[in-house]
Design a protein around this motif. Sequence first.
Motif, mmCIF file in Angstrom:
data_model
loop_
_atom_site.group_PDB
_atom_site.id
_atom_site.type_symbol
_atom_site.label_atom_id
_atom_site.label_comp_id
_atom_site.label_asym_id
_atom_site.label_seq_id
_atom_site.Cartn_x
_atom_site.Cartn_y
_atom_site.Cartn_z
ATOM 1 N N VAL A 44 2.253 56.766 38.981
ATOM 2 C CA VAL A 44 2.975 57.795 38.215
ATOM 3 C C VAL A 44 3.930 57.183 37.188
ATOM 4 O O VAL A 44 4.905 57.813 36.769
ATOM 5 C CB VAL A 44 3.741 58.757 39.154
ATOM 6 N N GLY A 45 3.649 55.938 36.794
ATOM 7 C CA GLY A 45 4.362 55.372 35.653
ATOM 8 C C GLY A 45 5.535 54.472 35.929
ATOM 9 O O GLY A 45 6.283 54.126 35.003
ATOM 10 N N PHE A 46 5.724 54.050 37.191
ATOM 11 C CA PHE A 46 6.813 53.116 37.491
ATOM 12 C C PHE A 46 6.334 51.692 37.192
ATOM 13 O O PHE A 46 5.922 50.951 38.080
ATOM 14 C CB PHE A 46 7.259 53.252 38.956
ATOM 15 N N ASP A 47 6.407 51.332 35.914
ATOM 16 C CA ASP A 47 5.899 50.029 35.481
ATOM 17 C C ASP A 47 6.917 48.912 35.685
ATOM 18 O O ASP A 47 6.563 47.732 35.700
ATOM 19 C CB ASP A 47 5.501 50.095 34.001
ATOM 20 N N GLU A 48 8.189 49.270 35.802
ATOM 21 C CA GLU A 48 9.222 48.254 36.004
ATOM 22 C C GLU A 48 9.596 48.192 37.488
ATOM 23 O O GLU A 48 9.860 49.216 38.120
ATOM 24 C CB GLU A 48 10.463 48.566 35.170
ATOM 25 N N ARG A 49 9.606 46.970 38.017
ATOM 26 C CA ARG A 49 9.974 46.771 39.425
ATOM 27 C C ARG A 49 10.927 45.592 39.516
ATOM 28 O O ARG A 49 10.666 44.517 38.993
ATOM 29 C CB ARG A 49 8.723 46.482 40.265
ATOM 30 N N GLU A 50 12.062 45.821 40.188
ATOM 31 C CA GLU A 50 13.043 44.753 40.380
ATOM 32 C C GLU A 50 13.200 44.482 41.870
ATOM 33 O O GLU A 50 13.337 45.415 42.668
ATOM 34 C CB GLU A 50 14.386 45.113 39.758
ATOM 35 N N LEU A 51 13.185 43.211 42.248
ATOM 36 C CA LEU A 51 13.263 42.819 43.658
ATOM 37 C C LEU A 51 14.611 42.160 43.935
ATOM 38 O O LEU A 51 15.014 41.214 43.255
ATOM 39 C CB LEU A 51 12.126 41.845 43.986
ATOM 40 N N LEU A 52 15.317 42.659 44.950
ATOM 41 C CA LEU A 52 16.605 42.106 45.366
ATOM 42 C C LEU A 52 16.521 41.680 46.829
ATOM 43 O O LEU A 52 16.013 42.418 47.667
ATOM 44 C CB LEU A 52 17.722 43.138 45.202
ATOM 45 N N HIS A 53 17.017 40.478 47.123
ATOM 46 C CA HIS A 53 17.034 39.976 48.491
ATOM 47 C C HIS A 53 18.467 40.072 49.026
ATOM 48 O O HIS A 53 19.339 39.293 48.637
ATOM 49 C CB HIS A 53 16.545 38.524 48.544
ATOM 50 N N ALA A 54 18.696 41.027 49.897
ATOM 51 C CA ALA A 54 20.046 41.260 50.423
ATOM 52 C C ALA A 54 20.296 40.397 51.650
ATOM 53 O O ALA A 54 20.361 40.882 52.784
ATOM 54 C CB ALA A 54 20.219 42.736 50.753
ATOM 55 N N GLU A 55 20.431 39.099 51.407
ATOM 56 C CA GLU A 55 20.723 38.155 52.480
ATOM 57 C C GLU A 55 22.226 38.151 52.742
ATOM 58 O O GLU A 55 22.973 38.957 52.204
ATOM 59 C CB GLU A 55 20.241 36.749 52.081
ATOM 60 N N HIS A 56 22.673 37.214 53.556
ATOM 61 C CA HIS A 56 24.098 37.099 53.881
ATOM 62 C C HIS A 56 24.913 36.865 52.608
ATOM 63 O O HIS A 56 24.524 36.094 51.730
ATOM 64 C CB HIS A 56 24.301 35.936 54.856
ATOM 65 N N ASN A 57 26.026 37.559 52.480
ATOM 66 C CA ASN A 57 26.921 37.468 51.316
ATOM 67 C C ASN A 57 26.295 38.003 50.023
ATOM 68 O O ASN A 57 26.700 37.635 48.921
ATOM 69 C CB ASN A 57 27.392 36.019 51.086
ATOM 70 N N PHE A 58 25.293 38.862 50.164
ATOM 71 C CA PHE A 58 24.676 39.481 48.992
ATOM 72 C C PHE A 58 25.693 40.350 48.253
ATOM 73 O O PHE A 58 26.503 41.047 48.866
ATOM 74 C CB PHE A 58 23.482 40.336 49.433
ATOM 75 N N ASP A 59 25.666 40.289 46.932
ATOM 76 C CA ASP A 59 26.546 41.103 46.101
ATOM 77 C C ASP A 59 25.888 42.472 45.892
ATOM 78 O O ASP A 59 24.985 42.622 45.065
ATOM 79 C CB ASP A 59 26.774 40.412 44.749
ATOM 80 N N TRP A 60 26.339 43.460 46.638
ATOM 81 C CA TRP A 60 25.731 44.785 46.565
ATOM 82 C C TRP A 60 25.994 45.475 45.234
ATOM 83 O O TRP A 60 25.356 46.479 44.909
ATOM 84 C CB TRP A 60 26.221 45.647 47.725
ATOM 85 N N LEU A 78 11.346 50.998 39.781
ATOM 86 C CA LEU A 78 11.346 50.871 41.236
ATOM 87 C C LEU A 78 12.213 49.675 41.606
ATOM 88 O O LEU A 78 11.965 48.558 41.160
ATOM 89 C CB LEU A 78 9.923 50.656 41.757
ATOM 90 N N ILE A 79 13.247 49.923 42.404
ATOM 91 C CA ILE A 79 14.109 48.843 42.880
ATOM 92 C C ILE A 79 13.775 48.581 44.352
ATOM 93 O O ILE A 79 13.902 49.484 45.186
ATOM 94 C CB ILE A 79 15.603 49.186 42.733
ATOM 95 N N GLU A 80 13.349 47.366 44.626
ATOM 96 C CA GLU A 80 12.955 46.997 45.990
ATOM 97 C C GLU A 80 14.027 46.075 46.575
ATOM 98 O O GLU A 80 14.324 45.021 46.021
ATOM 99 C CB GLU A 80 11.599 46.299 45.967
ATOM 100 N N VAL A 81 14.600 46.476 47.694
ATOM 101 C CA VAL A 81 15.653 45.701 48.345
ATOM 102 C C VAL A 81 15.177 45.282 49.736
ATOM 103 O O VAL A 81 14.854 46.133 50.569
ATOM 104 C CB VAL A 81 16.964 46.511 48.477
ATOM 105 N N ARG A 82 15.124 43.993 49.955
ATOM 106 C CA ARG A 82 14.742 43.469 51.273
ATOM 107 C C ARG A 82 16.000 42.980 51.979
ATOM 108 O O ARG A 82 16.653 42.046 51.524
ATOM 109 C CB ARG A 82 13.735 42.328 51.123
ATOM 110 N N ALA A 83 16.331 43.639 53.086
ATOM 111 C CA ALA A 83 17.554 43.324 53.833
ATOM 112 C C ALA A 83 17.185 42.930 55.259
ATOM 113 O O ALA A 83 17.207 43.768 56.165
ATOM 114 C CB ALA A 83 18.495 44.521 53.832
ATOM 115 N N PRO A 84 16.808 41.659 55.478
ATOM 116 C CA PRO A 84 16.331 41.230 56.806
ATOM 117 C C PRO A 84 17.374 41.352 57.907
ATOM 118 O O PRO A 84 17.036 41.459 59.078
ATOM 119 C CB PRO A 84 15.932 39.772 56.576
ATOM 120 N N GLY A 85 18.665 41.362 57.540
ATOM 121 C CA GLY A 85 19.703 41.500 58.558
ATOM 122 C C GLY A 85 19.857 42.928 59.059
ATOM 123 O O GLY A 85 20.283 43.156 60.189
#
Length: 335
Positions: A44-60, A78-85
């Motif tokens: 549906v047209g979400f051509d831009e995707r940004e990936l953020l890794h929310a590790e320890h001390n991540f700047d939210w 599309l903003i993708e946030v991976r927060a393993p903690g």
Amino acid sequence: MRINPQQLPQSLKKGLAPVYIISGDEPLLVQECCDQVRKAAKKVGFDERELLHAEHNFDWGLLLASAGNMSLFAEKKLIEVRAPGGKPGDKGSKALQEFAALASQDLVLLLILPKLERSQLNSKWVKALEQEGVLVQIWPVPAQEMPRWINQRLSAAGLTAEPEAVKILAERVEGNLLAASQEIEKLKLLNKSDTTITVSLLEHSVTSSARYSVFDLIDRALASEADKAITTLQGLRSEGIEPPVVLWALAREIRSLLEIGEKLNQGQPLARLVRIQKRQPLIQSALSRLAPRQLETLLLRARAIDTAIKGGTGHQSPWTGLLELTLNLSGQRSV
């Protein structure tokens, strides 16, 4: 809205929500759910995707900055946030609640988390995001359900199998869905005549790559046999075993050691905690040389390897990270 993975395809057909939380500890199912969301967004047209890794001390603050930084060439993001903690802390909680207010049909958040505990599910940030979108809760497949799950996967791959063959495969993978999926892909390649998967064909598939086992790797590391453990790791790599399978086994064992150690300190007997007798001395050996703080450090390293596997930034390759993790679990220092 909370749904299970089986309900996600139908939910996506009804339209894209501004927020998707994928929560669980099954790497294969988490990955498949994320792929479905990404594919639907792309459609549906979400051509831009940004990936953020929310590790320890991540700047939210980066999450909110990303939300306000739309590309000139893409109207949807599309903003993708991976927060393993799994625990964003006060700053992360505030940022996620603020993002919930910003979410729109042109801005979608895909938040990937481990299994959320009840207290987390009741937190303000989860409730705020859930109100705007969809929470997909992924649960482990119980041992008694593995044959049915494998049959479903075989059917989706266009295969059928003898009940005994399914039972053997379920026992072999010991609950590892990613390993089961890879075995099914291998069976699909071997079964070129489109016949039913027999016990004989399954055994041929198993023996073709059974020289080294992730379970042998674990036992040798627990026994502090570093040289043998590394040889096994190298064998797994040479036979085409994927890094996520090895990481799954190592991380699961580290988490298990932490849990067993805690219960031993509470006075519970080892025999009750580790019912397979031959593994009891291995567990005892590992706990005698690895303190809880060391095991927690190993878990953090496992998360870094997971990030590397998923294409995150870093200087180490997944196999280098797995080598160091194996050495550390064996009681040795990194190379």
